[in-house]
Design an enzyme around this catalytic site. Sequence first.
Site, short mmCIF file in Angstrom:
data_model
loop_
_atom_site.label_atom_id
_atom_site.label_comp_id
_atom_site.label_asym_id
_atom_site.label_seq_id
_atom_site.Cartn_x
_atom_site.Cartn_y
_atom_site.Cartn_z
N HIS A 1 0.66 84.13 21.82
CA HIS A 1 1.46 85.12 22.54
C HIS A 1 2.93 84.73 22.39
O HIS A 1 3.41 83.82 23.08
CB HIS A 1 1.03 85.09 24.01
CG HIS A 1 1.50 86.27 24.80
ND1 HIS A 1 0.88 87.49 24.74
CD2 HIS A 1 2.52 86.42 25.65
CE1 HIS A 1 1.49 88.33 25.55
NE2 HIS A 1 2.52 87.71 26.10
N HIS B 1 3.27 86.95 31.43
CA HIS B 1 3.18 87.67 32.70
C HIS B 1 1.97 87.27 33.54
O HIS B 1 1.72 87.86 34.59
CB HIS B 1 3.18 89.18 32.47
CG HIS B 1 4.46 89.70 31.89
ND1 HIS B 1 5.69 89.46 32.49
CD2 HIS B 1 4.71 90.41 30.77
CE1 HIS B 1 6.63 90.02 31.75
NE2 HIS B 1 6.07 90.59 30.71
FE LIG Z 1 2.47 92.06 27.12
FE LIG Z 2 3.99 88.92 27.03
#
Ligand SMILES: [Fe+2]
Ligand SMILES: [Fe+2]
Length: 252
Positions: free
Chosen positions: A144, A68
Amino acid sequence: MRILFFGDVVGEPGRKAVRILTSKWRVEYQVDLVVANGENSAGGLGINRKAVEELLDAGVDVITTGNHAFHWKEWEEVYRDYPMVLFPANYPGMLERSYYIKDGVAVVSLQGRVFMDCIDNPFPAIDRVLEELSAARWRIVDFHAEATSEKLAMAYYLDGRVDAVLGTHTHVQTADERVFPQGTLYITDVGMTGPIENSILGMDKDTVIPTFITNRPMRFRIASGPVLVNAVLVDIDRDRSITRINYVWAEG
Ligand SMILES: [Fe+2]
Ligand SMILES: [Fe+2]
């Protein structure tokens, strides 16, 4: 060297909890360095100047991100002005902005690609990043990623070459923290730092459930109330350990 690492910080409630708890825990746990994943720190999606300033002001030293990171156009300003805000190494052109060294600790932002954006392969990408980090005494990787298999594969791939592989992204803390055979500390997912009541990964459940019913995109709203603070403490000197923190912080 003891590092406090906060899982994905969600919006203002998450930032607030980080601010209160960082100053408290820095003393209580004798923390040397604080890292937070900030990919959801601005309005629940993405990162902007305000969120970065608040997290730095709270005492966070390095901010990692993830899928994001580029939600707000303002990411470009963040990229330009804040070298301690990292972008995953395997997004095209991001390798140089994927790591930051402070007090001998290199923190790296890296992202998986199973059930995620189709970006560059994280395995050769981390090899290239590590070539740049010979000056660092310690190395911590925020991986991530969505798939537990990809995270475990990365941990074995990096075992003995980095001090810790800490998973983020799912916003749900896993209870599998451990020391790998060659000494690398690992957890599949640190979890989130965000509102927990009536919440789906930090967002108000009533704004999320309709998406699953209708298959149409909806505007999510950040949930309110108590904040679940998921973090880990990692000790990366000769005595190596990883300790989960799973704490609920409420205002007042
Ligand atoms: Fe997140
Ligand atoms: Fe994420």
